[in-house]
Design a protein around this motif. Structure first.
Motif, mmCIF file in Angstrom:
data_model
loop_
_atom_site.group_PDB
_atom_site.id
_atom_site.type_symbol
_atom_site.label_atom_id
_atom_site.label_comp_id
_atom_site.label_asym_id
_atom_site.label_seq_id
_atom_site.Cartn_x
_atom_site.Cartn_y
_atom_site.Cartn_z
ATOM 1 N N ASN A 1 -11.512 -3.118 6.646
ATOM 2 C CA ASN A 1 -10.286 -2.418 6.260
ATOM 3 C C ASN A 1 -10.295 -2.112 4.766
ATOM 4 N N VAL A 2 -10.716 -3.092 3.975
ATOM 5 C CA VAL A 2 -10.757 -2.905 2.523
ATOM 6 C C VAL A 2 -11.753 -1.808 2.153
ATOM 7 N N ILE A 3 -12.925 -1.844 2.761
ATOM 8 C CA ILE A 3 -13.930 -0.819 2.459
ATOM 9 C C ILE A 3 -13.425 0.565 2.853
ATOM 10 N N ALA A 4 -12.727 0.652 3.972
ATOM 11 C CA ALA A 4 -12.143 1.934 4.383
ATOM 12 C C ALA A 4 -11.106 2.418 3.369
ATOM 13 N N LEU A 5 -10.289 1.485 2.860
ATOM 14 C CA LEU A 5 -9.299 1.839 1.830
ATOM 15 C C LEU A 5 -9.981 2.392 0.582
ATOM 16 N N LEU A 6 -11.038 1.726 0.157
ATOM 17 C CA LEU A 6 -11.755 2.160 -1.032
ATOM 18 C C LEU A 6 -12.369 3.546 -0.818
ATOM 19 N N GLU A 7 -12.960 3.752 0.342
ATOM 20 C CA GLU A 7 -13.571 5.055 0.635
ATOM 21 C C GLU A 7 -12.519 6.160 0.666
ATOM 22 N N ASP A 8 -11.381 5.886 1.303
ATOM 23 C CA ASP A 8 -10.310 6.886 1.362
ATOM 24 C C ASP A 8 -9.821 7.233 -0.035
ATOM 25 N N ALA A 9 -9.664 6.206 -0.887
ATOM 26 C CA ALA A 9 -9.198 6.452 -2.253
ATOM 27 C C ALA A 9 -10.205 7.296 -3.013
ATOM 28 N N ARG A 10 -11.487 6.953 -2.898
ATOM 29 C CA ARG A 10 -12.525 7.711 -3.601
ATOM 30 C C ARG A 10 -12.591 9.155 -3.094
ATOM 31 N N ASN A 11 -12.464 9.324 -1.794
ATOM 32 C CA ASN A 11 -12.511 10.667 -1.218
ATOM 33 C C ASN A 11 -11.303 11.513 -1.617
ATOM 34 N N SER A 12 -10.206 10.840 -1.966
ATOM 35 C CA SER A 12 -9.000 11.576 -2.366
ATOM 36 C C SER A 12 -8.916 11.776 -3.881
ATOM 37 N N GLY A 13 -9.977 11.401 -4.590
ATOM 38 C CA GLY A 13 -10.020 11.703 -6.017
ATOM 39 C C GLY A 13 -9.857 10.537 -6.960
ATOM 40 N N VAL A 14 -9.583 9.347 -6.448
ATOM 41 C CA VAL A 14 -9.475 8.176 -7.327
ATOM 42 C C VAL A 14 -10.884 7.727 -7.719
ATOM 43 N N GLN A 15 -11.124 7.626 -9.008
ATOM 44 C CA GLN A 15 -12.432 7.180 -9.499
ATOM 45 C C GLN A 15 -12.454 5.654 -9.484
ATOM 46 N N LEU A 16 -13.018 5.088 -8.424
ATOM 47 C CA LEU A 16 -12.925 3.655 -8.174
ATOM 48 C C LEU A 16 -14.318 3.066 -7.957
ATOM 49 N N THR A 17 -14.575 1.941 -8.610
ATOM 50 C CA THR A 17 -15.820 1.198 -8.438
ATOM 51 C C THR A 17 -15.485 -0.285 -8.337
ATOM 52 N N CYS A 18 -16.518 -1.103 -8.145
ATOM 53 C CA CYS A 18 -16.292 -2.547 -8.059
ATOM 54 C C CYS A 18 -17.565 -3.277 -8.455
ATOM 55 N N ASP A 19 -17.451 -4.591 -8.612
ATOM 56 C CA ASP A 19 -18.637 -5.417 -8.828
ATOM 57 C C ASP A 19 -18.546 -6.657 -7.963
ATOM 58 N N ARG A 20 -19.686 -7.329 -7.844
ATOM 59 C CA ARG A 20 -19.752 -8.529 -7.014
ATOM 60 C C ARG A 20 -20.942 -9.377 -7.459
ATOM 61 N N TYR A 21 -20.817 -10.685 -7.358
ATOM 62 C CA TYR A 21 -21.963 -11.572 -7.568
ATOM 63 C C TYR A 21 -22.538 -11.939 -6.199
#
Length: 530
Positions: A262-282
């Motif tokens: 669900n979270v990954i889908a939210l991030l993809e939808d936001a990016r596809n709608s123009g939000v410049q969004l990235t993340c990091d992880r260890y």
């Protein structure tokens, strides 16, 4: 007259930071810069680094570091450079070295004393001058911490900012940016960030828009309220019209593991709608932070002294216990909380042991054990939390916009920073990522993994002339064996060097040569324009 080559990296397989296939070439370095890439004779160079059969890549960029104070205490940064890290992004989770005024300045004194740091400062300009004078082994860039800014203006009170408060906070942020900050970070589980409403964060983030800087966030929740927290970051990105970045993205707690898709889908939808969004992880399934992060947010109000009073007040401590129990922490939960650091000698035996184990030794219940440790240590205790899923870790790492951050400070293998049992990510993050998550058994090829640790973060955080092996770029370079690179640090013994790193150059100067620390300090404090 032909310019002399200072250092020649000979015959390596070059992964230039892009997603293109590697190629075998020589790299000629003059001063701090890559002068040329091609074929050169050894006689043309003062120093030759033989890289035949090895991978040559841009130096790794740690997108989520916490070396703000440890780099002053010990500029060798052995735990980072021995991983191939040549640049750190610091000031994360709302906590930066500066600005430090008023209550925020007072709150950090214990950290400075503990590390033996005698110098004091208020502004980022003053801090940067101290770091530059000290000399450091790697490059240091920093965000401005929202916690610093709010703490400097409003202290640690749970209240809404007035217009005057917002004006002062915006002015502090602008000053930090003028002095070199590359963005704004928030830590919304820590005081005082935990008291900030979304509108406050949007208003401050509008300051970033003027110079196209990034907003990074340790979100309000990475577990029960994870989805809602992601929505908040997206809203900030949209309404402030800025780039946003989620720190150490995760699904904490087994009952929340199902939320990853669900979270990954939210991030993809936001990016596809123009939000410049990235993340990091260890690349680990355990997190690490202050032990008192387990307490309800209201306990932090007013600062550490007030928090201590509440822990020792019978009525407040009973309320805290009930709230923790209501979060469905059962007895098994405490088997997953490991004490990583304490200040007092009398409690050193607790380091590396679980709350469950310690409570059995003390003959106390687990929450009373938590209180005992926090009171004994005056809140200065760290913990590791075993709360994540390997499957979800791989899902997040598989996203093309996910970078690598250690979420750790730069430590060395002896000296003032070699205390406690820190999370093994402190010494193993990048070799672990490259050794375990690339190739046939991994989730991506080596070219993409190097891109995610070099050119991608350089672009997101505005680091000019870094993150790539090309003519004219700064000579931040790591030479490693892709067949043997792997982490060796463990939870029981974190102070272990990774395998496979042969050479590390920072601004054209070796900090690791033939696998050994070279004792040089060529690192720089970077600004966005550098």
């Amino acid at each position: 007259m032909k310019k002399r080559i200072d250092i020649l990296v000979k015959g390596g397989t070059i992964y230039d930071g892009s997603l293109t296939n590697p190629s075998v070439h020589d790299i000629a370095i003059s001063g701090d810069t890559i002068a040329a890439i091609g074929s050169f004779h050894e006689n043309e160079a003062d120093t030759v680094i033989h890289a035949e059969g090895l991978a040559v890549a841009p130096g790794f960029i740690d997108t989520h570091a916490h070396s703000d104070f440890t780099i002053l205490a010990d500029p060798r940064a052995e735990g980072k450079v021995s991983q191939g890290v040549t640049t750190e992004i610091n000031g994360n989770c709302g906590m930066s070295a500066a600005p430090l005024f008023n209550k925020a300045f007072e709150r950090r004194q214990a950290d400075l004393i503990d590390l033996g740091i005698r110098e004091r400062w208020n502004s980022l300009e003053e801090y940067s001058a101290l770091v530059t004078k000290r000399g450091i082994a790697l490059n240091f860039a920093t965000l401005a911490g929202h916690g610093n800014i709010r703490g400097s203006v409003m202290g640690y009170d749970d209240r809404m900012p007035t217009e005057d408060d917002l004006s002062k906070m915006s002015a502090l942020l602008r000053a930090a940016i003028d002095e070199g900050a590359i963005g704004l970070s928030t830590g919304l589980i820590y005081p005082p960030g935990v008291y900030a409403k979304t509108d406050e964060l949007i208003e401050l983030s509008k300051v970033l828009k003027q110079k196209n800087l990034v907003y990074t966030s340790h979100m309000r929740s990475e577990g029960d309220m994870l989805v809602e927290s992601v929505h908040e970051v997206i809203r900030i990105g949209r309404e402030a019209d800025i780039r946003v970045h989620i720190s150490h993205i995760k699904t904490a707690g087994e009952k929340n593991w199902h939320k990853a898709e669900n979270v990954i889908a939210l991030l993809e939808d936001a990016r596809n709608s123009g939000v410049q969004l990235t993340c990091d992880r260890y690349p680990y399934i355990a997190s690490s932070t202050d032990l008192d992060s387990l307490l309800p947010a209201w306990t932090y109000e007013g600062g550490n002294d007030e928090e201590m009073k509440r822990l020792m007040n019978p009525a407040d401590s009973e309320r805290i216990k009930q709230e923790i129990q209501n979060q469905t922490f059962n007895k098994d939960y405490w088997k997953s909380v490991i004490i990583s650091s304490v200040d007092s000698e009398k409690n050193k035996w607790m380091e590396g042991r679980t709350i469950s184990d310690i409570s059995a030794s003390l003959r106390l219940d687990e929450i009373d054990t938590l209180y005992r440790i926090l009171i004994d240590e005056k809140l200065r205790a760290g913990a590791i939390f075993l709360s994540m899923s390997e499957e979800n870790l791989r899902k997040f790492l598989s996203q093309a916009y996910c970078m690598i951050g250690s979420d750790s400070s730069a430590r060395s293998f002896d000296g003032p920073t070699s205390k406690g049992k820190p999370h093994p990510r402190t010494f193993g993050t990048f070799p672990r990522f490259l050794g375990r998550y690339t190739g046939d058994s991994g989730i991506m090829g080596l070219s993409e993994a190097i891109y995610r640790t070099t050119l991608l973060p350089a672009g997101i955080f505005g680091l000019k002339k870094r993150g790539s092996i090309k003519k004219g770029m700064y000579a931040d370079i790591v030479v490693f064996d892709p067949e043997t690179i792997i982490d060796r640090a463990t939870f029981d013994n974190p102070y272990q060097r990774s395998s496979g790193i042969q050479h590390v150059l920072v601004n054209g100067v070796p900090v690791i040569k033939d696998g050994e620390f070279a004792g040089h300090f060529p690192g720089r404090v970077l600004r966005r324009s550098d």
